[in-house]
Design an enzyme around this catalytic site. Structure first.
Site, short mmCIF file in Angstrom:
data_model
loop_
_atom_site.label_atom_id
_atom_site.label_comp_id
_atom_site.label_asym_id
_atom_site.label_seq_id
_atom_site.Cartn_x
_atom_site.Cartn_y
_atom_site.Cartn_z
N SER A 243 0.85 -1.18 0.00
CA SER A 243 0.00 0.00 0.00
C SER A 243 0.89 1.24 0.00
CB SER A 243 -0.89 0.00 1.24
OG SER A 243 -0.11 0.30 2.37
N LYS A 244 0.25 2.37 0.03
CA LYS A 244 0.97 3.64 0.01
C LYS A 244 1.97 3.74 1.16
CE LYS A 244 -0.64 7.68 -2.27
NZ LYS A 244 0.04 7.36 -3.41
N ARG A 245 1.59 3.13 2.26
CA ARG A 245 2.45 3.10 3.44
C ARG A 245 3.87 2.65 3.12
NH1 ARG A 245 2.01 -0.96 6.80
NH2 ARG A 245 0.44 -1.89 5.45
#
Ligand code: GLU
Length: 480
Positions: A243-245
């Protein structure tokens, strides 16, 4: 055999790492087999599809060099094709009108769960003519569901996962046309794969459960389904879904943050595929030659931004001087670096390019490393703190350096280095204690281009001016 392969993104967002990997693997199969790469935009979700996202996906594919031979086709232009397929399915009695409301369907599902059965929707097919007339009088229109043969199975002979068997008992009578007449994804994708003569579908594992439905549609229309390769999920280094994380930005964001195309392409290629478990750098031609779906792993792939950074640094260092300078200037221009600078700035960037090449991880690091040269001296707070931690020592180092530099005839890197090294020996200082304050006096930063080359880059007058300016500031606190 030349493959006809498609990449079929939905233009509902940016092209992210996962989509780009699917695009690349599909492209490599097309190129490896001397086949055709078809681009198809699955934009039937009118609310979520946007022209911006479409343009962004095309730009990202172009930048990656994944050129397509056909398309882009848009599903929104192909309504007729789907309607005629739905008509054929209706005529053959393979789909049926489903009059249930959402509330009725929900009741069916709850009932199934309470009786410990899988919540598999099957519509009623025994409505009387009167009931139907009643629905129509209410203004209801039916959805159309595919009548799944409950006792059968569909087996996918998947290139990556081997044989995967789906029991039809667990597959609901899926909707092919919504009650407003629009086709669903499973119908449109299947019809397109068939009509476009696609021979190989390469896509993420998350689509696996759609595959038996699409195969049923294609078979019901009298054709043979393509071959499938479902490629593994992508996880972050912490083994959680990417994910963006994890900094797994879109391709365009990677580009904007200074990653170069060959690094991104290679990192994508290695997401689930490997050639020999050790090679990490391939040219595009090598990828085309060596890529094979047989070497795609079943286990999840890990996207590690750190590894991409390392790879990017290696690609930057491999570039020849001109190509590197061009890439750097183009990148800075895109970032608006030159907007507030005069015409000499570009020439200066080209001049410093060789000095920064070794030190960059991404092109974006340039500003942090060499941005000081393009603005008046401005000492960063942490750098000032380090200078003032021991003012006397800092003055000694900067003053000692200045005294030697002032004496130089030629302000060249070798002469500068000799003079400062000599002074270092005289002072008996540790190199860091002597050079670090000078770096700060010159650049205002603790991290920058190397001190000797920085002095040359700034030029004698500018460099010595900055030394004096910093000394004056330090002297102010010294006497205070
Ligand atoms: N449009 C689908 C998506 O973006 C891909 C469909 C497919 O590859 O069959 O996830």
């Amino acid at each position: 055999m030349p493959a006809r392969v498609r990449f079929a993104p939905s233009p509902t967002g940016n092209l992210h790492v996962g989509g780009a990997r699917t695009a690349l693997f599909s492209w490599l199969v097309a190129r490896h087999t001397g086949g055709t790469y078809v681009l198809r935009l699955e934009d039937t979700d009118r609310e979520r599809s946007t022209p911006e996202s479409e343009a962004q996906i095309l730009r990202a594919l172009e930048w990656l060099g994944l050129n397509w031979d056909e398309g882009p086709y848009r599903q929104s232009d192909r309504g007729e094709v789907y309607l005629s397929a739905i008509d054929r399915l209706k005529d053959a009695g393979i789909v049926y009108a489903a009059w249930e409301t959402e509330a009725e369907l929900e009741r069916q599902r709850t009932d199934a769960r309470q009786n410990k059965r899988a919540p598999v929707v099957r519509g009623r097919r025994d409505w009387t003519a009167e009931q139907i007339a009643g629905f129509e009088a209410e203004g209801r229109t039916p959805a159309w569901r595919f009548a799944v043969e409950v006792t059968g199975q569909t087996v996918i002979d998947d290139y990556v996962r081997g044989e995967v068997t789906f029991e039809h008992g667990a597959i609901e009578d899926f909707v092919v046309a919504r009650s407003d007449g629009t086709p669903t994804y499973n119908l449109a994708a299947a019809v397109d794969d068939m009509e476009m003569g696609i021979t190989h579908v390469i896509r993420g594992e998350d689509h696996l459960s759609n595959t038996p439905k699409q195969m049923m549609v294609i078979r019901a229309l009298g054709a043979e389904p393509p071959e499938y390769a479902h490629i593994p999920l992508i996880l972050g280094p912490d083994k959680k879904r990417l994910s963006k994380r994890h900094g797994a930005a879109s391709v365009e964001e990677l580009r904007e943050s200074g990653f170069v195309q060959p690094a991104v392409l290679n990192a994508l290629a290695l997401l689930g595929w490997s050639f020999d478990d050790k090679t990490t750098m391939f040219t595009v031609d090598e990828l085309i030659e060596k890529f094979s779906v047989a070497r795609i792993s079943k286990s999840p792939a890990i996207f590690d931004l750190k590894k991409l950074e390392v790879l990017n640094g290696r690609y930057l260092r491999m570039m020849d001087a001109d190509a590197f300078a061009d890439a750097l200037v183009a990148h800075l221009a895109r970032r608006g670096f030159f907007a507030d600078k005069d015409a000499a700035a570009e020439a200066l960037v080209r001049e410093i390019a060789p000095a920064v090449k070794r030190k960059l991880t991404t092109l974006d690091d340039f500003e942090a490393l060499a941005g000081w040269l393009f603005r008046p001296l401005e000492i960063e707070p942490d750098a000032w703190e380090s200078l003032t931690a021991d003012v006397r020592k800092s003055i000694q180092a900067i003053g000692g350096g200045l005294a030697r530099l002032e004496l130089l005839d030629a302000f060249e890197q070798d002469e500068i280095k000799d003079a400062l090294q000599d002074q270092l020996h005289i002072l008996g200082e540790d190199a860091r204690g002597f050079l670090e304050p000078q770096r700060i006096a010159l650049t205002g930063q603790r991290v920058s281009t190397g001190i000797y080359e920085s002095l040359v880059l700034a030029g004698r007058d500018e460099a010595l001016g900055r030394y004096r300016q910093t000394l004056a500031r330090l002297a102010d606190i010294w006497v205070a």
